[in-house]
Motif scaffolding. Sequence first.
Motif, PDB file in Angstrom:
ATOM      1  N   ASP A 224      -5.486  -0.191   1.465  1.00 58.16           N
ATOM      2  CA  ASP A 224      -5.829   0.956   0.145  1.00 58.16           C
ATOM      3  C   ASP A 224      -5.805   2.249   0.948  1.00 58.16           C
ATOM      4  N   GLU A 225      -5.351   2.987   0.010  1.00 52.44           N
ATOM      5  CA  GLU A 225      -5.082   4.719   0.756  1.00 52.44           C
ATOM      6  C   GLU A 225      -6.979   4.749   1.957  1.00 52.44           C
ATOM      7  N   GLY A 226      -5.745   5.561   3.001  1.00 49.78           N
ATOM      8  CA  GLY A 226      -6.470   6.157   3.656  1.00 49.78           C
ATOM      9  C   GLY A 226      -5.960   6.354   4.859  1.00 49.78           C
ATOM     10  N   GLU A 227      -6.870   7.080   6.393  1.00 48.54           N
ATOM     11  CA  GLU A 227      -6.163   6.927   7.681  1.00 48.54           C
ATOM     12  C   GLU A 227      -6.428   5.742   8.700  1.00 48.54           C
ATOM     13  N   ALA A 228      -6.071   4.906   9.000  1.00 51.73           N
ATOM     14  CA  ALA A 228      -6.452   3.874   9.814  1.00 51.73           C
ATOM     15  C   ALA A 228      -7.042   5.046  11.030  1.00 51.73           C
TER      16      ALA A 228
ATOM     17  N   GLY B  95       0.714  -1.346   0.495  1.00 52.21           N
ATOM     18  CA  GLY B  95       0.078  -0.081   0.097  1.00 52.21           C
ATOM     19  C   GLY B  95       0.430   1.538   0.010  1.00 52.21           C
ATOM     20  N   SER B  96      -0.006   2.654  -0.113  1.00 52.03           N
ATOM     21  CA  SER B  96       0.992   3.542  -0.725  1.00 52.03           C
ATOM     22  C   SER B  96       1.722   3.521   1.261  1.00 52.03           C
ATOM     23  N   PRO B  97       2.752   3.980   0.783  1.00 51.55           N
ATOM     24  CA  PRO B  97       3.395   3.585   2.316  1.00 51.55           C
ATOM     25  C   PRO B  97       3.307   5.798   3.235  1.00 51.55           C
ATOM     26  N   THR B  98       3.028   6.055   2.710  1.00 48.78           N
ATOM     27  CA  THR B  98       2.449   7.237   3.324  1.00 48.78           C
ATOM     28  C   THR B  98       0.742   7.613   3.476  1.00 48.78           C
ATOM     29  N   ALA B  99      -0.113   7.146   2.241  1.00 47.61           N
ATOM     30  CA  ALA B  99      -0.672   7.758   2.065  1.00 47.61           C
ATOM     31  C   ALA B  99      -2.123   6.413   2.858  1.00 47.61           C
ATOM     32  N   SER B 100      -1.922   5.399   3.777  1.00 50.76           N
ATOM     33  CA  SER B 100      -1.650   3.963   4.469  1.00 50.76           C
ATOM     34  C   SER B 100      -1.625   3.247   5.233  1.00 50.76           C
ATOM     35  N   PRO B 101      -2.610   2.921   6.193  1.00 50.61           N
ATOM     36  CA  PRO B 101      -2.672   2.084   7.182  1.00 50.61           C
ATOM     37  C   PRO B 101      -0.593   1.737   7.020  1.00 50.61           C
ATOM     38  N   ARG B 102       0.076   1.262   5.893  1.00 51.91           N
ATOM     39  CA  ARG B 102       1.453   0.882   5.778  1.00 51.91           C
ATOM     40  C   ARG B 102       1.802   1.371   6.302  1.00 51.91           C
ATOM     41  N   LYS B 103       1.846   2.966   6.780  1.00 46.15           N
ATOM     42  CA  LYS B 103       3.262   3.621   7.366  1.00 46.15           C
ATOM     43  C   LYS B 103       3.280   3.411   8.867  1.00 46.15           C
ATOM     44  N   HIS B 104       1.607   2.453   8.757  1.00 48.36           N
ATOM     45  CA  HIS B 104       2.136   1.956  10.592  1.00 48.36           C
ATOM     46  C   HIS B 104       2.782   0.783  10.689  1.00 48.36           C
ATOM     47  N   ALA B 105       2.800   0.421   9.524  1.00 48.08           N
ATOM     48  CA  ALA B 105       3.288  -1.368   9.470  1.00 48.08           C
ATOM     49  C   ALA B 105       4.524  -1.563   9.640  1.00 48.08           C
ATOM     50  N   GLU B 106       5.249  -0.372   8.394  1.00 45.39           N
ATOM     51  CA  GLU B 106       6.320   0.559   8.128  1.00 45.39           C
ATOM     52  C   GLU B 106       7.913   0.519   9.922  1.00 45.39           C
ATOM     53  N   SER B 107       6.431   1.732   9.814  1.00 50.81           N
ATOM     54  CA  SER B 107       6.924   1.979  11.598  1.00 50.81           C
ATOM     55  C   SER B 107       7.337   1.010  12.083  1.00 50.81           C
ATOM     56  N   VAL B 108       6.681   0.006  12.797  1.00 51.12           N
ATOM     57  CA  VAL B 108       7.007  -0.889  13.701  1.00 51.12           C
ATOM     58  C   VAL B 108       8.069  -1.978  13.156  1.00 51.12           C
ATOM     59  N   HIS B 109       7.858  -2.411  11.482  1.00 51.65           N
ATOM     60  CA  HIS B 109       8.469  -3.487  11.048  1.00 51.65           C
ATOM     61  C   HIS B 109      11.003  -2.436  10.809  1.00 51.65           C
ATOM     62  N   ASN B 110      10.242  -0.946  10.596  1.00 51.13           N
ATOM     63  CA  ASN B 110      11.802  -0.772  11.374  1.00 51.13           C
ATOM     64  C   ASN B 110      12.263  -0.314  12.302  1.00 51.13           C
ATOM     65  N   ALA B 111      11.439  -0.740  12.773  1.00 52.01           N
ATOM     66  CA  ALA B 111      11.751  -0.949  14.670  1.00 52.01           C
ATOM     67  C   ALA B 111      12.307  -2.174  15.431  1.00 52.01           C
TER      68      ALA B 111
END
Length: 83
Positions: free
Chosen positions: A79-83, A39-55
């Motif tokens: 899909d794009e959208g905020e969680a 998903g979008s790394p900036t406009a979907s909940p993927r950004k949160h998953a990526e943050s935890v993955h990076n940690a």
Amino acid sequence: MAQAEARVERKVIETKTYTLELSDAEARTLAVILGKVAGSPTASPRKHAESVHNALKRAGVQWFDTPLSRLAAGVIAFDEGEA
């Protein structure tokens, strides 16, 4: 005569955080799952998953080139959208 007044308003912002303790196997499993999130790394909940993955990566969790990483098939797509 003109007059001006400056006001400063202070707001308290509360942030809820969580601490999760995982075994090595649990951390590696979570890293594999989070690595399959699409998903979008900036406009979907993927950004949160990526943050935890990076940690997990920064903490030294090793999941790549293991039998565990080869067991994972498919992706979790947001899909794009905020969680």
